[in-house]
Motif scaffolding. Structure first.
Motif, PDB file in Angstrom:
ATOM      1  N   CYS A 147       0.859  -1.190   0.000  1.00  0.00           N
ATOM      2  CA  CYS A 147       0.000   0.000   0.000  1.00  0.00           C
ATOM      3  C   CYS A 147       0.894   1.238   0.000  1.00  0.00           C
ATOM      4  O   CYS A 147       2.072   1.165   0.395  1.00  0.00           O
ATOM      5  N   ASN A 148       0.364   2.392  -0.428  1.00  0.00           N
ATOM      6  CA  ASN A 148       1.157   3.616  -0.389  1.00  0.00           C
ATOM      7  C   ASN A 148       1.100   4.231   1.015  1.00  0.00           C
ATOM      8  O   ASN A 148       0.536   3.654   1.943  1.00  0.00           O
ATOM      9  N   ALA A 149       1.697   5.405   1.155  1.00  0.00           N
ATOM     10  CA  ALA A 149       1.799   6.028   2.478  1.00  0.00           C
ATOM     11  C   ALA A 149       0.438   6.327   3.097  1.00  0.00           C
ATOM     12  O   ALA A 149       0.310   6.433   4.319  1.00  0.00           O
ATOM     13  N   LEU A 150      -0.596   6.434   2.254  1.00  0.00           N
ATOM     14  CA  LEU A 150      -1.948   6.716   2.755  1.00  0.00           C
ATOM     15  C   LEU A 150      -2.761   5.435   2.957  1.00  0.00           C
ATOM     16  O   LEU A 150      -3.957   5.502   3.274  1.00  0.00           O
ATOM     17  N   GLY A 151      -2.104   4.288   2.755  1.00  0.00           N
ATOM     18  CA  GLY A 151      -2.815   3.020   2.925  1.00  0.00           C
ATOM     19  C   GLY A 151      -3.661   2.650   1.735  1.00  0.00           C
ATOM     20  O   GLY A 151      -4.533   1.776   1.840  1.00  0.00           O
ATOM     21  N   LYS A 166     -14.666  -2.378   3.247  1.00  0.00           N
ATOM     22  CA  LYS A 166     -14.937  -2.422   4.684  1.00  0.00           C
ATOM     23  C   LYS A 166     -13.605  -2.671   5.382  1.00  0.00           C
ATOM     24  O   LYS A 166     -12.950  -3.689   5.131  1.00  0.00           O
ATOM     25  N   LEU A 167     -13.190  -1.735   6.241  1.00  0.00           N
ATOM     26  CA  LEU A 167     -11.845  -1.791   6.817  1.00  0.00           C
ATOM     27  C   LEU A 167     -11.825  -2.117   8.311  1.00  0.00           C
ATOM     28  O   LEU A 167     -10.745  -2.306   8.870  1.00  0.00           O
ATOM     29  N   LYS A 168     -12.973  -2.187   8.944  1.00  0.00           N
ATOM     30  CA  LYS A 168     -13.053  -2.528  10.369  1.00  0.00           C
ATOM     31  C   LYS A 168     -12.151  -1.646  11.223  1.00  0.00           C
ATOM     32  O   LYS A 168     -11.457  -2.120  12.131  1.00  0.00           O
ATOM     33  N   GLY A 169     -12.122  -0.363  10.918  1.00  0.00           N
ATOM     34  CA  GLY A 169     -11.362   0.585  11.722  1.00  0.00           C
ATOM     35  C   GLY A 169      -9.908   0.749  11.326  1.00  0.00           C
ATOM     36  O   GLY A 169      -9.207   1.598  11.874  1.00  0.00           O
ATOM     37  N   HIS A 170      -9.436  -0.024  10.362  1.00  0.00           N
ATOM     38  CA  HIS A 170      -8.051   0.081   9.912  1.00  0.00           C
ATOM     39  C   HIS A 170      -7.922   1.202   8.879  1.00  0.00           C
ATOM     40  O   HIS A 170      -8.880   1.569   8.199  1.00  0.00           O
ATOM     41  N   SER A 174      -5.224  -3.009   3.003  1.00  0.00           N
ATOM     42  CA  SER A 174      -4.747  -4.390   3.070  1.00  0.00           C
ATOM     43  C   SER A 174      -3.776  -4.528   4.230  1.00  0.00           C
ATOM     44  O   SER A 174      -2.941  -3.645   4.456  1.00  0.00           O
ATOM     45  N   GLU A 175      -3.868  -5.635   4.951  1.00  0.00           N
ATOM     46  CA  GLU A 175      -2.948  -5.858   6.064  1.00  0.00           C
ATOM     47  C   GLU A 175      -1.608  -6.411   5.618  1.00  0.00           C
ATOM     48  O   GLU A 175      -0.672  -6.496   6.415  1.00  0.00           O
ATOM     49  N   ILE A 176      -1.502  -6.815   4.358  1.00  0.00           N
ATOM     50  CA  ILE A 176      -0.224  -7.286   3.825  1.00  0.00           C
ATOM     51  C   ILE A 176       0.118  -6.464   2.578  1.00  0.00           C
ATOM     52  O   ILE A 176      -0.768  -5.983   1.867  1.00  0.00           O
ATOM     53  N   ASN A 177       1.395  -6.295   2.348  1.00  0.00           N
ATOM     54  CA  ASN A 177       1.852  -5.574   1.163  1.00  0.00           C
ATOM     55  C   ASN A 177       2.082  -6.543   0.010  1.00  0.00           C
ATOM     56  O   ASN A 177       2.418  -7.716   0.221  1.00  0.00           O
ATOM     57  N   PHE A 178       1.912  -6.054  -1.187  1.00  0.00           N
ATOM     58  CA  PHE A 178       2.168  -6.874  -2.373  1.00  0.00           C
ATOM     59  C   PHE A 178       2.459  -5.962  -3.554  1.00  0.00           C
ATOM     60  O   PHE A 178       2.100  -4.776  -3.558  1.00  0.00           O
ATOM     61  N   ASP A 179       3.110  -6.526  -4.531  1.00  0.00           N
ATOM     62  CA  ASP A 179       3.441  -5.805  -5.767  1.00  0.00           C
ATOM     63  C   ASP A 179       3.485  -6.845  -6.871  1.00  0.00           C
ATOM     64  O   ASP A 179       4.428  -7.635  -6.966  1.00  0.00           O
ATOM     65  N   GLY A 191     -11.705  -9.185  -2.028  1.00  0.00           N
ATOM     66  CA  GLY A 191     -13.004  -9.013  -1.403  1.00  0.00           C
ATOM     67  C   GLY A 191     -13.152  -7.596  -0.878  1.00  0.00           C
ATOM     68  O   GLY A 191     -12.170  -6.955  -0.498  1.00  0.00           O
ATOM     69  N   ASP A 192     -14.374  -7.092  -0.841  1.00  0.00           N
ATOM     70  CA  ASP A 192     -14.615  -5.743  -0.312  1.00  0.00           C
ATOM     71  C   ASP A 192     -14.375  -5.686   1.194  1.00  0.00           C
ATOM     72  O   ASP A 192     -14.010  -4.637   1.729  1.00  0.00           O
ATOM     73  N   ASN A 193     -14.588  -6.790   1.885  1.00  0.00           N
ATOM     74  CA  ASN A 193     -14.329  -6.867   3.317  1.00  0.00           C
ATOM     75  C   ASN A 193     -12.843  -7.227   3.490  1.00  0.00           C
ATOM     76  O   ASN A 193     -12.471  -8.377   3.693  1.00  0.00           O
ATOM     77  N   ARG A 194     -11.997  -6.205   3.385  1.00  0.00           N
ATOM     78  CA  ARG A 194     -10.562  -6.424   3.213  1.00  0.00           C
ATOM     79  C   ARG A 194      -9.888  -7.145   4.380  1.00  0.00           C
ATOM     80  O   ARG A 194      -8.831  -7.741   4.198  1.00  0.00           O
ATOM     81  N   TYR A 195     -10.471  -7.100   5.564  1.00  0.00           N
ATOM     82  CA  TYR A 195      -9.853  -7.777   6.698  1.00  0.00           C
ATOM     83  C   TYR A 195     -10.562  -9.087   7.032  1.00  0.00           C
ATOM     84  O   TYR A 195     -10.386  -9.649   8.109  1.00  0.00           O
ATOM     85  N   ASP A 196     -11.328  -9.577   6.077  1.00  0.00           N
ATOM     86  CA  ASP A 196     -11.980 -10.886   6.229  1.00  0.00           C
ATOM     87  C   ASP A 196     -12.246 -11.486   4.850  1.00  0.00           C
ATOM     88  O   ASP A 196     -13.366 -11.864   4.515  1.00  0.00           O
TER      89      ASP A 196
END
Length: 247
Positions: A147-151, A166-170, A174-179, A191-196
């Protein structure tokens, strides 16, 4: 000899009327059966080639879709209508995305027979648990980063402002980085529910490296049909991907 009559009507005439009524009843039943068969065949063709029903088995697409929603899927996508970024697509498991389920035990034959008949006309979806539904983020040739500096996630260097997640307060999407760069004939989906959501990010060690072969796509979800209070169309948010570039 005089002709036998009953209440002023000849016996042969009454027999003729009864025979006519019997033939009329048979014609009605025959026509009704033909109409039913034609309706079933037409619905089967629509379900096979145009529209198919699925239900949502998990919360991975909240809040766009919630568990037990029923949706219709346009099966012209992708064979006749191209997939676009932002599309919500249903696809067959590319391998290892879904847990291995034990073989289903035979159930009530009447219930299973009814479900089979309803599936022919697209009113039941017994194979929903064998499919997945996610949002397309990357098309073939796209570079998808997070993710970039703004998430935010970026596609071809363009940051995405995603109102559907849906970020559940995050803060980060994404909780993991990828490229990654999406290979030819494949998609990157999330998925739209990014933390599930066990989506492309979490299947990079699988046989397709997290990418979904386009040939596995069954179609694009375009409307919620049930429950009635959630009825409505499903958009692909083209404004989110403005400036990303055409492929």
């Amino acid at each position: 000899m005089t002709e036998n009559t009953l209440a002023g009507e000849s016996i042969p005439s009454r027999r003729s009327q009864r025979a006519t009524k019997k033939r009329g009843g048979w014609y009605f039943v025959r026509d009704l059966a033909v109409i039913v068969v034609i309706a079933i065949l037409a619905s089967f063709l629509v379900k096979t080639f145009l529209v198919r029903s699925f239900y949502i088995p998990s919360g991975s697409m909240e809040n766009t879709l919630i568990k037990d929603d029923r949706i219709l899927v346009n099966e012209l996508v992708p064979n006749l209508v191209p997939i676009q970024r932002g599309d919500v697509v249903v696809f067959r498991d590319p391998g290892g995305w879904l847990p291995v389920t034990p073989q289903k035990k035979p159930g009530n034959p009447i219930v299973e027979g009814g479900e089979w008949l309803l599936s022919l006309v697209g009113l039941a979806s017994p194979d929903s648990n064998d499919h997945l539904i996610k949002r397309v983020i990357g098309l073939p040739g796209d570079r998808v980063e997070c993710c970039n500096a703004l998430g935010q996630m970026m596609v071809n260097g363009v940051p995405l402002d995603e109102p559907y997640v849906k970020l559940k307060g995050h803060q980060s999407v994404s909780e993991i980085n990828f490229d990654v760069v999406v290979p030819e004939g494949s998609l990157w989906v999330m998925g739209d529910n990014r933390y599930d959501s066990l989506d492309s990010r979490f299947n990079q060690q699988g046989p397709t490296k997290g990418f979904v072969p386009i040939k596995n796509v069954v179609g694009r979800a375009f409307v919620i049909t049930w429950p009635f209070d959630r009825w409505g169309g499903l958009g692909n948010y083209p404004e989110v991907f403005d400036g990303v570039g055409k492929k």
